[in-house]
Design an enzyme around this catalytic site. Sequence first.
Site, PDB file in Angstrom:
ATOM      1  N   ASN A  10       3.647   5.827 -15.394  1.00 45.96           N
ATOM      2  CA  ASN A  10       4.375   6.589 -14.376  1.00 45.96           C
ATOM      3  C   ASN A  10       5.106   7.718 -15.096  1.00 45.96           C
ATOM      4  O   ASN A  10       6.125   7.492 -15.736  1.00 45.96           O
ATOM      5  CB  ASN A  10       5.367   5.664 -13.665  1.00 45.96           C
ATOM      6  CG  ASN A  10       6.290   6.430 -12.734  1.00 45.96           C
ATOM      7  OD1 ASN A  10       6.004   7.566 -12.358  1.00 45.96           O
ATOM      8  ND2 ASN A  10       7.398   5.802 -12.353  1.00 45.96           N
ATOM      9  N   LYS A  12       6.735  10.117 -13.877  1.00 42.34           N
ATOM     10  CA  LYS A  12       7.932  10.603 -13.158  1.00 42.34           C
ATOM     11  C   LYS A  12       7.908  12.133 -13.124  1.00 42.34           C
ATOM     12  O   LYS A  12       6.840  12.722 -13.019  1.00 42.34           O
ATOM     13  CB  LYS A  12       9.214  10.067 -13.804  1.00 42.34           C
ATOM     14  CG  LYS A  12       9.140   8.569 -14.085  1.00 42.34           C
ATOM     15  CD  LYS A  12      10.469   7.989 -14.435  1.00 42.34           C
ATOM     16  CE  LYS A  12      10.289   6.545 -14.869  1.00 42.34           C
ATOM     17  NZ  LYS A  12      11.521   5.787 -14.849  1.00 42.34           N
ATOM     18  N   HIS A  95       8.976   3.028  -5.593  1.00 43.48           N
ATOM     19  CA  HIS A  95       9.640   2.963  -6.907  1.00 43.48           C
ATOM     20  C   HIS A  95      11.155   2.949  -6.698  1.00 43.48           C
ATOM     21  O   HIS A  95      11.673   3.578  -5.782  1.00 43.48           O
ATOM     22  CB  HIS A  95       9.221   4.172  -7.754  1.00 43.48           C
ATOM     23  CG  HIS A  95       9.640   4.047  -9.174  1.00 43.48           C
ATOM     24  ND1 HIS A  95      10.922   4.341  -9.589  1.00 43.48           N
ATOM     25  CD2 HIS A  95       8.971   3.633 -10.278  1.00 43.48           C
ATOM     26  CE1 HIS A  95      11.006   4.105 -10.893  1.00 43.48           C
ATOM     27  NE2 HIS A  95       9.842   3.681 -11.332  1.00 43.48           N
ATOM     28  N   GLU A  97      13.480   4.436  -8.106  1.00 43.15           N
ATOM     29  CA  GLU A  97      14.128   5.761  -8.081  1.00 43.15           C
ATOM     30  C   GLU A  97      13.982   6.392  -6.706  1.00 43.15           C
ATOM     31  O   GLU A  97      14.868   7.120  -6.242  1.00 43.15           O
ATOM     32  CB  GLU A  97      13.530   6.648  -9.188  1.00 43.15           C
ATOM     33  CG  GLU A  97      14.030   6.194 -10.563  1.00 43.15           C
ATOM     34  CD  GLU A  97      13.069   6.436 -11.705  1.00 43.15           C
ATOM     35  OE1 GLU A  97      12.132   7.242 -11.556  1.00 43.15           O
ATOM     36  OE2 GLU A  97      13.258   5.812 -12.770  1.00 43.15           O
ATOM     37  N   GLU A 167       9.769  -4.608 -11.123  1.00 47.37           N
ATOM     38  CA  GLU A 167      10.562  -3.758 -12.009  1.00 47.37           C
ATOM     39  C   GLU A 167      12.048  -3.987 -11.727  1.00 47.37           C
ATOM     40  O   GLU A 167      12.610  -3.367 -10.804  1.00 47.37           O
ATOM     41  CB  GLU A 167      10.246  -2.290 -11.734  1.00 47.37           C
ATOM     42  CG  GLU A 167       8.796  -1.927 -11.939  1.00 47.37           C
ATOM     43  CD  GLU A 167       8.654  -0.449 -12.254  1.00 47.37           C
ATOM     44  OE1 GLU A 167       8.178  -0.146 -13.347  1.00 47.37           O
ATOM     45  OE2 GLU A 167       9.048   0.388 -11.434  1.00 47.37           O
ATOM     46  N   GLY A 173      14.176   2.429 -17.731  1.00 51.55           N
ATOM     47  CA  GLY A 173      14.714   3.578 -18.450  1.00 51.55           C
ATOM     48  C   GLY A 173      16.004   3.288 -19.206  1.00 51.55           C
ATOM     49  O   GLY A 173      16.686   4.201 -19.649  1.00 51.55           O
ATOM     50  N   SER A 214      11.339  -0.637 -19.391  1.00 49.55           N
ATOM     51  CA  SER A 214      11.522  -0.517 -20.836  1.00 49.55           C
ATOM     52  C   SER A 214      10.423  -1.211 -21.640  1.00 49.55           C
ATOM     53  O   SER A 214      10.696  -1.787 -22.701  1.00 49.55           O
ATOM     54  CB  SER A 214      12.916  -1.015 -21.248  1.00 49.55           C
ATOM     55  OG  SER A 214      13.916  -0.205 -20.636  1.00 49.55           O
ATOM     56  N   GLY A 235       7.059   3.691 -17.885  1.00 49.41           N
ATOM     57  CA  GLY A 235       7.653   5.008 -17.665  1.00 49.41           C
ATOM     58  C   GLY A 235       7.688   5.788 -18.964  1.00 49.41           C
ATOM     59  O   GLY A 235       6.691   6.368 -19.395  1.00 49.41           O
TER      60      GLY A 235
HETATM   61  C1  PEP Z   1       9.122   3.031 -14.450  1.00 48.36           C
HETATM   62  O1  PEP Z   1       9.398   4.191 -14.264  1.00 48.36           O
HETATM   63  O2  PEP Z   1       8.469   2.422 -13.596  1.00 48.36           O
HETATM   64  C2  PEP Z   1       9.573   2.393 -15.690  1.00 48.36           C
HETATM   65  C3  PEP Z   1       9.328   1.121 -15.868  1.00 48.36           C
HETATM   66  O3  PEP Z   1      10.244   3.184 -16.611  1.00 48.36           O
HETATM   67  P1  PEP Z   1      10.587   2.795 -18.161  1.00 48.36           P
HETATM   68  O4  PEP Z   1       9.310   2.227 -18.758  1.00 48.36           O
HETATM   69  O5  PEP Z   1      10.954   4.104 -18.780  1.00 48.36           O
HETATM   70  O6  PEP Z   1      11.669   1.811 -18.139  1.00 48.36           O
END
Ligand code: PEP
Length: 252
Positions: A10, A12, A95, A97, A167, A173, A214, A235
């Site tokens: 992803n 973003k 998601h 966000e 998630e 993040g 992460s 991400g």
């Molecule tokens: C995501 O955006 O779905 C995500 C898991 O981000 P990150 O891997 O940066 O934590």
Amino acid sequence: MARLPLVAGNWKMNKTVEQTERLLSDLVNSSKSQRGVEILVCPPFVGLETAARVLQGTQIKLGAQNLHWETSGAYTGEVSPVMLAELCEYVIIGHSERRAYFGETDQTVNLRVKAALAHDLTPIVCVGETLEQNEAGQTAEVVSRQVRMGLADVTTSSAKGLVVAYEPVWAIGTGKAATPDGASDVIEVVIRPALEYVFDEDFAQATRVLYGGSLKPGNAREFFDQPEIDGGLVGGASLNADDFLAIIRAAA
Ligand code: PEP
């Protein structure tokens, strides 16, 4: 039941069109002989056409990060499932966000899931609790509700291939991943039973459930060793070809 692992990037709101072309060319070259894992990238809308061109004839699949549920009309700034279906196979929906910053709810997730499926796009439905909900012991209630309401009235026959991504919001993040055991428990005890409630047991067992939050080259293997975790939604680490490839290899 054998479920082919899926590793999805992803991106973003990252990467210009030029950067998209460069990153994908690197990924294509280094993943040519990779087997045993499905690879997916989800760039921003403006990069999709370039991405589709670079990925043509390769094993890397293409997805979008969102969609509107109407096919066309006066919805300034939105992108419809018909438009995405020309370029993509997958679409990320709900998601955290989008839920936190753009007013996404379980109801709008449900509309988007139905629109995606109606246009042969495979949804990756994101669910997960906030830190506050986690600390208040509400993880099971929140995640179960997100699955049941997000997928309400979706028929088993139309939903084939649908993917769920667990998630935990506090892990996205932040560099603070969940524990592999903890994520696996939520999938086994909450997400698969919720899928069974909406669909049936066979569907729940056949559905791929990803972990996201992460994920990095250094921790991916521990997550993918869990039988309940069928890959990852990545991400930050998907923005770098070497890191993303290391995670892909850990899943294969
Ligand atoms: C995501 O955006 O779905 C995500 C898991 O981000 P990150 O891997 O940066 O934590």
